[in-house]
Design an enzyme around this catalytic site. Structure first.
Site, PDB file in Angstrom:
ATOM      1  CD  GLU A 462      40.939  50.678  48.393  1.00 40.47           C
ATOM      2  OE1 GLU A 462      41.009  49.727  48.365  1.00 40.47           O
ATOM      3  OE2 GLU A 462      40.025  51.204  48.224  1.00 40.47           O
ATOM      4  CD  GLU A 465      35.070  48.881  42.712  1.00 40.25           C
ATOM      5  OE1 GLU A 465      35.451  49.402  41.913  1.00 40.25           O
ATOM      6  OE2 GLU A 465      35.099  47.975  42.536  1.00 40.25           O
TER       7      GLU A 465
END
Length: 826
Positions: A462, A465
């Site tokens: 997401e 990271e």
């Protein structure tokens, strides 16, 4: 602004307090006579190299592309100097050491009080005033770059305020090269070219030369922690003049000539050869600083925009003007459009050569955020260049690297679906602004959309990271991208592609709550139903689907496992911002209540939020640097995101604009994270102050620019109008369920059509029962995908359809089964 924080990598070499000057001199004599290198300097290879703090107070470069040099400022001194690209730092710091030859040796960064000013609004020119705490002298510097060459210029004036210092004050420049992103394996020497006296450093084919007008009176090079100038001056005298030091962590030392009224110009030049760097330096010093300064400012004035948003700020437009310049400065001048996330290395004082990347890398997400921020400020050329750079970076299958160097080589190997979607969103903004010029982004858009459809809706990482699964923010970007792709397909006259993309958008949009909302949340009593930060699911396991009520979320940086339903963040706000959900939707409002009760912090500047509860990417509670563990700070960019929500909900976002302005430091830099704990006496950590994370963060400055523009427009600048019309106004649903190899759904709602999407042409053989079966040829789309709609609308709950894929990449003997189920009620 004053600072007393010390640098542990320098403090470790301080003499013990009880040593007298005579004892220090004896120690120097003994060290000088032992362990010499061929050039005289001893102590090879020097101390373990470290970078410098990331909390910058200034970022600068010339506006003209012929100057391929960038610099950063903090604690009253120059830190990194970047060349020949914005992703390559070559120095740790450049500062002055000051002594009276008898009683003190001051380090400019640590021992003086600092003040920073921007004397020319709209230009990245800085005036630094560093004052002795006893009031005996001060050093005033103006920092700029040669407007047409890769040379740093430091115009310096030393003012003696205490007559007792008289002729005794001595000032020395101390420069630590970290050439080609590394403190190891540097070499240095004093040199004389064209009858001028310089110091130079080199590593492979990169050369750096430092000089001064008037010329330095004495020069030396040595190994950090042993034979460098800082060690030399501990007895308040410069005794060493070593001509050469090779292959180590080095420092260059030179004494300034103060006989010309205390004024001089220190210059540092870079080139691909000693001759090139030296010629640049000599040419720059041949013209007075005032002439360079005037041209430098005039160039930046060219970048001024006619649009005036000052009435929509809380500071008369000062931070808005600076933020636009900062974003422009983070663009590379060779690889146009490549903008790094920040010219800093978070907690750099604890990082060595192994930390090559820092934040001076190009993230497609951060790049798109910066480009949209510039568009919001009225600048179009750089955003268009950013889109073109992404088009050339994109793989033929639509994939984009997690991040890369400015020239395009991937650095980290993650994959984030919001970054794959970023070019589509940016292309839409440029189209809306009528700024695409002659560029047709269809190939870029089609490839990105294809990848998102083929491998979504889960993401490997997401936007933070860290986690794979179903992220509300990522899904919002994906849905908006499908709607945009449909708009571009429609403009091309391809109604089939447009409808295919809209059908996919409708499907994802219809399942957002199923995938990302819990009904059993326990964070706030009476609010069990709310959006999650992310519903975890393994992207490498096609059979793992969203279970928001029961899934365990493994949180990065050693925070352990927690029920995903009890981990929240502001990701769902993107559903409102991009135009997919009404801001007054009860689910959104309840989620805000949970969010604020869990991770909101009321700071002196105003409200700010953490990324999510249990976040450990940040400073330790005692102020120690993040080392793989810590406490995640509050992020000012999230204040901006909340401001966009408030605007969408019909409220004035000016309080959030003012809060963001309050987070800026004296030089106007906005940080990645701010401290929300109690003040730690004797440290810089107090509520609302920056931590040791990245500063400036371009994403934060871009968020500020976009929020100001949104207030001026009266609606979120990021809103995708056709998505808002489709999902908020018309509340369009979905009559089709999608099946892909990456997301092979095991069941579907009764009464809907099952669409099987494949990556290559072929046949789909299906069967409902012994007497009802058939075969369909997949239809091609403009996205490089094929599909077939299976006859499922008449099937009853409890029934199922089975099918196999045949032909091309789809050839398999596996039989897939999709059961017919009641609609899920949330």
């Amino acid at each position: 602004m004053a600072t007393t924080t010390s640098d542990p990598t320098i403090a470790a070499h301080e003499p013990a307090p009880e040593e007298s000057p005579l004892e220090r001199a004896g120690e120097k004599i003994w060290r000088t006579l032992s362990g010499k290198s061929p050039g005289g300097a001893f102590g090879a290879p020097g101390a373990e190299p470290r970078w410098t703090r990331s909390t910058k107070e200034g970022i600068g470069t010339a506006y003209h592309s012929s100057c391929r040099l960038w610099f950063t400022i903090s604690h009253g001194i120059v830190n990194e100097i970047y060349y020949p690209h914005v992703d390559q730092p070559n120095t740790r710091d450049l500062q002055f050491l000051i002594t009276d030859g008898e009683s003190f040796c001051h380090e400019e960064r640590r021992d003086l009080d600092h003040q920073i000013e921007c004397p020319e609004e709209g230009a990245l020119l800085y005036r630094l005033t560093n004052t002795d705490r006893a009031g005996r002298y001060r050093i005033i510097k103006e920092i700029a770059a040669d407007p047409h060459s890769s040379v740093l210029l430091v115009q310096t004036r030393v003012e003696i305020l205490d007559d007792s210092l008289g002729e005794k004050l001595r000032v020395f420049a101390l420069l630590a090269p970290h050439l080609k992103r590394g403190g190891r394996h540097n070499s240095a020497a004093i040199c004389n070219n064209g009858g001028r006296s310089f110091l130079r450093a080199w590593r492979d084919d990169l050369h750096m030369v430092m000089g001064c007008r008037p010329e330095f009176t004495r020069r030396s090079v040595g190994y950090v922690g042993a034979s460098d100038g800082w060690q030399d001056l501990q007895n308040f005298r410069m005794d060493w003049e070593f001509p050469e030091a090779r292959d180590g962590n080095l420092a260059l030392t030179a004494e300034l000539d103060l006989s010309h009224g205390g004024e001089c110009t220190v210059a540092v030049a870079f080139g691909q050869s000693e001759q090139s760097a030296t010629a640049k330096l000599v040419q720059s010093l041949a013209a007075p600083f005032a002439r360079h300064r005037a041209t430098y400012v005039e160039q930046w004035n060219r970048a001024r925009m006619s649009l005036d948003f000052s009435a929509h700020t809380g500071d008369g437009g000062r931070l808005h003007t600076l933020s636009r310049c900062l974003l422009l400065a983070h663009e590379d001048k060779t690889f146009r459009g490549a903008m790094v996330a920040s010219m800093s290395i978070p907690w750099g004082e604890t990082k060595g050569d192994d930390e090559m990347g820092g934040y001076h890398l190009v993230w497609p997400r951060d790049l798109a955020q910066s480009a949209v921020g510039l568009l919001a400020a009225g600048q179009v050329d750089t955003p268009r260049s950013a889109l073109l750079w992404l088009a050339c970076l994109q793989d033929s299958n639509g994939e984009l690297p997690q991040n890369s160097w400015a020239r395009g080589e991937a650095f980290w190997m993650g994959l984030q679906m919001d970054e794959v979607a970023a070019p589509i969103l940016l292309a839409w903004h440029l189209k809306t602004a009528d700024a695409l010029d002659l560029f047709d982004p269809w190939t870029l858009i089609a490839r990105s959309a294809s990848y998102l459809m083929r491998y979504g809706p889960k993401t490997r990482q997401e936007r933070w990271e860290e986690t794979s699964g179903y992220s509300p923010a990522t899904l919002a970007a994906m849905v908006a991208s499908y709607v945009i792709a449909a708009e571009f397909a429609h403009a091309r006259g391809d109604e089939n592609a447009a409808q295919f993309s809209l059908d996919y958008a409708d499907w994802v949009n219809a399942h957002l709550e199923e995938w990302t909302v819990t009904t059993h949340g326990e964070l706030v009593e009476g609010k069990p139903r709310h959006y999650l930060r992310i519903t975890p699911a393994d992207c490498h396991d096609p059979g793992q689907f969203a279970e928001p009520d029961t899934a365990l979320l493994a949180i990065a940086n050693g925070a352990g496992e927690h029920l995903a339903r009890n981990v929240v963040g502001g990701e769902f706000l993107h559903l409102v911002r991009l135009g997919l959900r009404d801001p007054h939707d009860p689910l959104v409002v309840d989620s805000l209540t949970v969010l604020d009760a869990t991770i909101k912090h009321d700071l002196p500047q105003g409200p700010c939020w953490q990324r999510y509860n249990h976040d450990r990417y940040g400073q330790h509670a005692d102020g120690a640097a993040f080392d793989g563990d810590g406490i995640g700070g509050a992020w000012p960019l999230l204040t901006g995101e909340r401001g966009h929500y408030e605007l969408a909900a019909g409220r004035d976002p000016l309080p959030f604009i003012k809060t963001m302005e309050g987070f800026a430091n004296a030089g106007g830099m906005l940080p990645e994270q701010v401290w929300f704990g109690d003040e730690l006496p004797g440290t810089p950590f107090k509520p609302g102050a920056p931590t040791g994370s990245a500063m400036p963060l371009c994403w934060t400055h871009a968020e500020y620019l976009t929020l100001v523009r949104s207030r001026a427009d009266g609606a979120p600048f990021d809103r995708v109008a056709p998505a808002y019309e489709r999902y908020v106004k018309q509340r369009t649903g979905s009559a089709i369920e999608m099946w892909t190899c990456a997301h092979p759904i095991p069941q579907m709602e009764v009464g809907k059509t099952l669409r099987v999407i494949t990556a290559s042409p072929g046949e789909i053989r299906w069967r409902v029962d012994e007497s009802t079966a058939g075969e369909m040829t997949a239809k091609e789309t403009a996205f490089g995908l094929w599909y077939a709609d299976l006859p499922t609308t008449t099937l009853s709950v409890g029934g199922a359809i089975e099918f196999t894929l045949a032909g091309g990449e789809n050839q398999t003997r596996e039989t897939h089964r999709v059961a017919i189920a009641e609609p899920r009620r949330l």
